[in-house]
Design an enzyme around this catalytic site. Sequence first.
Site, mmCIF file in Angstrom:
data_model
loop_
_atom_site.group_PDB
_atom_site.id
_atom_site.type_symbol
_atom_site.label_atom_id
_atom_site.label_comp_id
_atom_site.label_asym_id
_atom_site.label_seq_id
_atom_site.Cartn_x
_atom_site.Cartn_y
_atom_site.Cartn_z
ATOM 1 N N GLY A 27 0.815 -1.214 0.000
ATOM 2 C CA GLY A 27 0.000 0.000 0.000
ATOM 3 C C GLY A 27 0.842 1.253 0.000
ATOM 4 O O GLY A 27 2.072 1.210 0.084
ATOM 5 N N SER A 28 0.160 2.397 -0.062
ATOM 6 C CA SER A 28 0.848 3.665 -0.303
ATOM 7 C C SER A 28 1.704 4.124 0.869
ATOM 8 O O SER A 28 2.696 4.829 0.670
ATOM 9 C CB SER A 28 -0.178 4.755 -0.648
ATOM 10 N N THR A 29 1.375 3.741 2.100
ATOM 11 C CA THR A 29 2.199 4.128 3.253
ATOM 12 C C THR A 29 3.284 3.098 3.521
ATOM 13 O O THR A 29 4.447 3.449 3.764
ATOM 14 C CB THR A 29 1.327 4.326 4.512
ATOM 15 N N ASP A 82 2.779 -2.571 8.093
ATOM 16 C CA ASP A 82 1.802 -2.514 7.013
ATOM 17 C C ASP A 82 0.936 -1.276 7.197
ATOM 18 O O ASP A 82 0.947 -0.657 8.264
ATOM 19 C CB ASP A 82 0.938 -3.782 7.038
ATOM 20 N N ASP A 85 -6.522 0.941 6.323
ATOM 21 C CA ASP A 85 -7.471 1.871 5.710
ATOM 22 C C ASP A 85 -8.317 2.600 6.747
ATOM 23 O O ASP A 85 -8.736 3.729 6.529
ATOM 24 C CB ASP A 85 -8.359 1.112 4.721
ATOM 25 N N GLY A 97 -7.625 -2.287 1.024
ATOM 26 C CA GLY A 97 -7.837 -1.337 -0.064
ATOM 27 C C GLY A 97 -6.932 -1.602 -1.254
ATOM 28 O O GLY A 97 -7.265 -1.278 -2.389
ATOM 29 N N GLY A 98 -5.786 -2.216 -0.979
ATOM 30 C CA GLY A 98 -4.854 -2.576 -2.050
ATOM 31 C C GLY A 98 -5.031 -3.995 -2.547
ATOM 32 O O GLY A 98 -4.197 -4.497 -3.308
ATOM 33 N N GLU A 104 -1.681 -10.356 3.469
ATOM 34 C CA GLU A 104 -1.335 -9.514 4.623
ATOM 35 C C GLU A 104 -1.688 -10.206 5.937
ATOM 36 O O GLU A 104 -0.915 -10.172 6.895
ATOM 37 C CB GLU A 104 -2.060 -8.164 4.517
ATOM 38 N N LYS A 122 -6.853 8.256 8.852
ATOM 39 C CA LYS A 122 -7.292 6.855 8.957
ATOM 40 C C LYS A 122 -7.807 6.504 10.361
ATOM 41 O O LYS A 122 -8.367 5.431 10.557
ATOM 42 C CB LYS A 122 -6.140 5.903 8.608
#
Length: 226
Positions: A27-29, A82, A85, A97-98, A104, A122
């Site tokens: 994911g983005s983070t 990790d 969301d 979301g990914g 995971e 979040k």
Amino acid sequence: MEALKKMAGVTAAQYVKDGMIVGLGTGSTAYFFVEEIGRRVNEEGLQVVGVTTSSATTKQAESLGIPLKAVDEIDEIDLTVDGADEVDKEFNGIKGGGAALLMEKIVATPTKEYIWVVDESKMVEKLGAFKLPVEVVQYGAERLFRVFEKAGYNPSFRMKEDQKLITDMGNFIIDLDLKVIEKPFEFAEMLDKTVGVVEHGLFNGMVHKVIVAGKDGVKVLEAPSK
């Protein structure tokens, strides 16, 4: 927002020590966490072995030169970082979301210290505004969709380029637009008992720390009784 995500990811990387087996999130983070681990491997000689949670993270880690092992090759993971969301005040979360929720959760389960990295948007009072991903086998998926529809869960198939998205594990995702989940443990138990459901995005009582990046900097929140 990108700057906040990077702050959270880089902060989480400080928990990684030589000799660790590290779960690499998706994911983005989590992306920024993996980037920072790659930098430390290359610039500081950090000695770690990564276990990835998606094909996307595998590609990223390989491009950075992070040594990897398959989850089947290890019994325990020292630390997994990790994204999430949504995270409620009881430290339950929604992930997926990914579209990597199954892998995971498989990586999170044997992890000794499980950390989420998020930006402050979040953090919520109650889960459910973010659609809850439910990973289902392809066989019988339309029937299961109708079951969720009749129950009032407002389901929708996750799509990609006008086709149903297929996860790394070859399944579909049905997103449930629940608005609010009053009893996340009970809802998770119901999904766990539903035939055809492989996994769902409720990660209840699993996380140990949540690293939150906001306009006032980075906070590390400790989950109770962990």
